[in-house]
Design a protein around this motif. Structure first.
Motif, PDB file in Angstrom:
ATOM      1  N   LEU A  30      37.155  53.076 -48.229  1.00 17.85           N
ATOM      2  CA  LEU A  30      38.618  53.160 -48.207  1.00 17.85           C
ATOM      3  C   LEU A  30      39.194  52.412 -47.012  1.00 17.85           C
ATOM      4  CD1 LEU A  30      39.082  56.926 -49.138  1.00 17.85           C
ATOM      5  CD2 LEU A  30      39.629  54.960 -50.586  1.00 17.85           C
ATOM      6  N   ARG A  31      38.458  52.450 -45.902  1.00 16.88           N
ATOM      7  CA  ARG A  31      38.936  51.795 -44.680  1.00 16.88           C
ATOM      8  C   ARG A  31      38.769  50.277 -44.726  1.00 16.88           C
ATOM      9  NH1 ARG A  31      35.205  53.661 -41.002  1.00 16.88           N
ATOM     10  NH2 ARG A  31      33.988  51.757 -41.447  1.00 16.88           N
ATOM     11  N   ASP A  32      37.654  49.820 -45.271  1.00 10.56           N
ATOM     12  CA  ASP A  32      37.278  48.418 -45.112  1.00 10.56           C
ATOM     13  C   ASP A  32      37.648  47.515 -46.277  1.00 10.56           C
ATOM     14  OD1 ASP A  32      36.175  49.203 -42.711  1.00 10.56           O
ATOM     15  OD2 ASP A  32      34.141  49.395 -43.520  1.00 10.56           O
ATOM     16  N   LEU A  33      37.764  48.061 -47.481  1.00  8.15           N
ATOM     17  CA  LEU A  33      38.014  47.208 -48.645  1.00  8.15           C
ATOM     18  C   LEU A  33      39.510  47.097 -48.924  1.00  8.15           C
ATOM     19  CD1 LEU A  33      37.024  45.553 -51.073  1.00  8.15           C
ATOM     20  CD2 LEU A  33      36.943  47.683 -52.385  1.00  8.15           C
ATOM     21  N   THR A  34      39.989  45.887 -48.932  1.00 12.92           N
ATOM     22  CA  THR A  34      41.363  45.615 -49.365  1.00 12.92           C
ATOM     23  C   THR A  34      41.311  45.144 -50.810  1.00 12.92           C
ATOM     24  OG1 THR A  34      42.047  44.971 -47.136  1.00 12.92           O
ATOM     25  CG2 THR A  34      43.443  44.262 -48.975  1.00 12.92           C
ATOM     26  N   PRO A  35      41.806  45.942 -51.762  1.00 10.75           N
ATOM     27  CA  PRO A  35      41.708  45.542 -53.174  1.00 10.75           C
ATOM     28  C   PRO A  35      42.520  44.285 -53.458  1.00 10.75           C
ATOM     29  CG  PRO A  35      42.273  47.879 -52.943  1.00 10.75           C
ATOM     30  CD  PRO A  35      42.442  47.257 -51.596  1.00 10.75           C
ATOM     31  N   PRO A  36      42.112  43.514 -54.449  1.00 14.70           N
ATOM     32  CA  PRO A  36      42.913  42.353 -54.839  1.00 14.70           C
ATOM     33  C   PRO A  36      44.318  42.773 -55.253  1.00 14.70           C
ATOM     34  CG  PRO A  36      40.773  42.346 -55.944  1.00 14.70           C
ATOM     35  CD  PRO A  36      40.925  43.670 -55.297  1.00 14.70           C
ATOM     36  N   ALA A  83      42.311  61.002 -52.803  1.00 14.84           N
ATOM     37  CA  ALA A  83      43.663  61.305 -53.261  1.00 14.84           C
ATOM     38  C   ALA A  83      44.670  61.174 -52.125  1.00 14.84           C
ATOM     39  CB  ALA A  83      43.711  62.703 -53.862  1.00 14.84           C
ATOM     40  N   ALA A  84      44.306  61.631 -50.930  1.00 17.30           N
ATOM     41  CA  ALA A  84      45.210  61.541 -49.790  1.00 17.30           C
ATOM     42  C   ALA A  84      45.491  60.094 -49.396  1.00 17.30           C
ATOM     43  CB  ALA A  84      44.626  62.295 -48.599  1.00 17.30           C
ATOM     44  N   ALA A  85      44.555  59.198 -49.731  1.00 17.72           N
ATOM     45  CA  ALA A  85      44.764  57.773 -49.455  1.00 17.72           C
ATOM     46  C   ALA A  85      45.684  57.123 -50.479  1.00 17.72           C
ATOM     47  CB  ALA A  85      43.421  57.053 -49.427  1.00 17.72           C
ATOM     48  N   GLY A  86      46.153  57.898 -51.452  1.00 13.01           N
ATOM     49  CA  GLY A  86      47.117  57.399 -52.423  1.00 13.01           C
ATOM     50  C   GLY A  86      46.522  56.869 -53.705  1.00 13.01           C
ATOM     51  N   HIS A  87      45.241  57.136 -53.925  1.00 10.16           N
ATOM     52  CA  HIS A  87      44.572  56.622 -55.120  1.00 10.16           C
ATOM     53  C   HIS A  87      44.521  57.675 -56.231  1.00 10.16           C
ATOM     54  CE1 HIS A  87      43.087  52.904 -53.282  1.00 10.16           C
ATOM     55  NE2 HIS A  87      42.756  53.613 -52.218  1.00 10.16           N
ATOM     56  N   GLN A  88      44.548  57.198 -57.454  1.00  5.95           N
ATOM     57  CA  GLN A  88      44.157  58.019 -58.593  1.00  5.95           C
ATOM     58  C   GLN A  88      42.650  58.288 -58.470  1.00  5.95           C
ATOM     59  OE1 GLN A  88      43.876  55.910 -62.346  1.00  5.95           O
ATOM     60  NE2 GLN A  88      44.859  57.595 -63.423  1.00  5.95           N
ATOM     61  N   VAL A  89      42.221  59.495 -58.832  1.00  2.00           N
ATOM     62  CA  VAL A  89      40.806  59.851 -58.717  1.00  2.00           C
ATOM     63  C   VAL A  89      40.240  60.091 -60.114  1.00  2.00           C
ATOM     64  CG1 VAL A  89      39.119  61.363 -57.614  1.00  2.00           C
ATOM     65  CG2 VAL A  89      41.342  61.005 -56.529  1.00  2.00           C
ATOM     66  N   ALA A  90      39.176  59.376 -60.447  1.00  2.00           N
ATOM     67  CA  ALA A  90      38.465  59.551 -61.712  1.00  2.00           C
ATOM     68  C   ALA A  90      37.053  60.005 -61.385  1.00  2.00           C
ATOM     69  CB  ALA A  90      38.427  58.243 -62.498  1.00  2.00           C
ATOM     70  N   VAL A  91      36.666  61.181 -61.862  1.00  2.00           N
ATOM     71  CA  VAL A  91      35.379  61.758 -61.470  1.00  2.00           C
ATOM     72  C   VAL A  91      34.465  61.922 -62.675  1.00  2.00           C
ATOM     73  CG1 VAL A  91      34.227  63.624 -60.246  1.00  2.00           C
ATOM     74  CG2 VAL A  91      36.580  63.039 -59.644  1.00  2.00           C
ATOM     75  N   HIS A  92      33.308  61.288 -62.610  1.00  3.87           N
ATOM     76  CA  HIS A  92      32.243  61.503 -63.587  1.00  3.87           C
ATOM     77  C   HIS A  92      31.715  62.919 -63.370  1.00  3.87           C
ATOM     78  CE1 HIS A  92      28.225  60.309 -65.532  1.00  3.87           C
ATOM     79  NE2 HIS A  92      27.980  61.486 -64.966  1.00  3.87           N
ATOM     80  N   ALA A  93      31.925  63.783 -64.351  1.00  2.71           N
ATOM     81  CA  ALA A  93      31.458  65.167 -64.263  1.00  2.71           C
ATOM     82  C   ALA A  93      31.055  65.612 -65.655  1.00  2.71           C
ATOM     83  CB  ALA A  93      32.551  66.083 -63.698  1.00  2.71           C
ATOM     84  N   THR A  94      29.832  66.155 -65.793  1.00  2.00           N
ATOM     85  CA  THR A  94      29.333  66.497 -67.124  1.00  2.00           C
ATOM     86  C   THR A  94      28.942  67.960 -67.264  1.00  2.00           C
ATOM     87  OG1 THR A  94      27.031  65.901 -66.641  1.00  2.00           O
ATOM     88  CG2 THR A  94      28.490  64.139 -67.434  1.00  2.00           C
ATOM     89  N   GLY A  95      28.203  68.505 -66.314  1.00  2.00           N
ATOM     90  CA  GLY A  95      27.787  69.898 -66.397  1.00  2.00           C
ATOM     91  C   GLY A  95      28.944  70.849 -66.157  1.00  2.00           C
TER      92      GLY A  95
END
Length: 449
Positions: A188-194, A255-267
């Protein structure tokens, strides 16, 4: 010189078919008019005929169906372009003659894979998809999930080379592998998305892996496996409590960084824990991916918190017996409860997870509408309209784009899928045999049979 009447006329009019608008009321129409890449009128043949001018192209549908362009909410585009037509589900169903993946180490290889996927999806009526997991992971799958693919998408979108609209999720871990809280914080700190390319490419959120999958005995489950174990979070930590806390903190931090969160969860324990974390996280439009086992209380929490579910009916069709063998009949009773999810008020998206499965949404609708489970599982069949919404307007909501795509309404982009038959005359099980006649993006034909 054009007259005032010419300026009011449409570029394209389709008439004499069944237009499935997917608007909130579920209206059906029989004609649609398009101008400058936008829908300008939906209604009766007489109403759209009024938009015909000297230069209007008129398509006589002759009873065929028109849908909003299909939006696959979870599809690995670059990987699909590399592998097609080999599908990974064959690994779970006993086929062992899969071709190994090549690398996507060069820009021209990445571009070729994305272009190949674009042509394939256009032939299937798919006009949007979510690329679920690209970023600076240590093991990036031979370049298939690396940040270079993310940037290639943005560059191709800027050059006008994409045939489908792409939403991308960032990934700060190994695909299908372990993750750590420090790696997520660093990413989150180092990557600047396109930068976004409006209408064509956007980074919408971050993907997190909570656990594995039941057939591999790596799903984190309340129900025990045959050896008495329950699986664990797919997150680094010295104890179960540390892993659970790291997973929850990961979700809250993203989420606090302002992103939508998508979580792979199965069990079932993973889906419950993730749902509670997402319900308390800032932001909105967060969602679970897969959600193999979801208990009723988890569905209620998801609905109350506005948490979506993106799942794959084709995986359920193939993996229900394997889930039962791994976790028992009790777990099967709560497996892929898509109808219960809708009844509870959960926003449901259906997807392919290609190249795990074929990207052909017609197979997904057929599976969802005819039910896939083994004997003893509850009936979770969807109505045709419910399944179609889960491939159109619901994924547009997931993308944060339901105001301008996902349904056939005036003012929205003219992304269309035209089928070579009337859907109302076809049994859902037979839908995979109905050809795609035409695909339009922004009112332009990108595929025609």
């Amino acid at each position: 010189m054009k007259s005032a009447a010419d300026n009011r006329s449409a570029d394209l009019v389709m008439t004499g078919g069944v237009v499935h608008t997917m608007n909130p009321a579920g209206h059906l129409a029989s004609g649609i008019a398009i101008k400058d890449g936008r829908i300008v009128r939906v209604g009766t043949p007489l109403q759209v005929q009024a938009m015909v001018g000297p230069e209007t192209e008129v398509v006589r549908l002759r009873g065929r169906s028109v849908l909003p362009g299909i939006n696959d909410a979870h599809l690995h585009g670059a990987w699909l372009g590399l592998r097609w037509p080999d599908l990974l589900l064959d690994r779970l169903t006993g086929t062992d003659n899969l071709a190994p993946d090549s690398r996507l180490g060069k820009a021209e290889e990445r571009r070729a894979a994305i272009l190949r996927t674009g042509d394939l999806l256009a032939s299937l009526g798919i006009t949007s998809y979510t690329e679920p997991g690209l970023g600076p992971c240590e093991h990036d799958g031979g370049g298939r999930f690396g940040v270079e693919v993310l940037r290639e998408y943005a560059d191709m979108a800027a050059r006008g080379e994409l045939k489908a609209r792409v939403s991308a999720l960032l990934l700060f871990a190994e695909m299908d592998g372990r993750s750590s809280l420090p790696d997520v914080v660093a990413g989150l700190r180092d990557l600047t998305p396109p930068a976004e390319v409006p209408g064509w490419f956007k980074v919408t959120g971050v993907k997190i892996f909570a656990d594995g999958i039941p057939p591999m005995r790596t799903a984190w489950s309340d129900e025990p496996y045959e050896d008495g174990t329950h699986g664990a979070p797919l997150v680094d930590g010295d104890s179960l409590d540390e892993r659970e806390n790291a997973l929850t903190t990961m979700i809250e931090t993203v989420a606090a960084a302002g992103h939508q969160v998508a979580v792979h969860a199965t069990g079932s324990r993973a889906t419950r824990t993730v749902t509670r974390a997402l319900a308390g996280a800032p932001g909105r439009r967060h969602y679970l991916v897969h959600g193999d086992v979801l208990h009723p209380d988890t569905l209620k929490t998801m609905a109350a918190a506005g948490i979506g579910l993106t799942t794959q009916p084709g995986i359920a069709a193939a993996a229900s017996p394997m889930l039962r063998d791994a976790l028992g009949q009790a777990a099967l009773g709560h497996a892929w409860p898509v109808r219960d999810a809708l009844a509870a008020g959960v926003r449901l998206c259906l997807s392919s997870d290609a190249p795990m499965l074929t990207p052909d949404w017609r197979h997904g609708v057929a599976a969802a509408a005819t039910r896939w489970a083994v004997d003893g599982a509850p009936d979770q069949r969807l109505a045709l309209d419910q399944a179609l919404r889960a491939y159109t307007i619901a994924p547009a909501w997931q993308d944060g784009a339901e105001s301008w795509k996902g349904s056939l309404e005036p003012g929205k982009v003219a992304d269309l899928c035209v089928l070579d038959a009337g859907l109302l005359d076809v049994h859902p099980a037979d839908l995979p045999e109905v050809p795609i006649a035409m695909t339009l993006v922004d009112g332009k034909v990108v595929y025609e049979r």
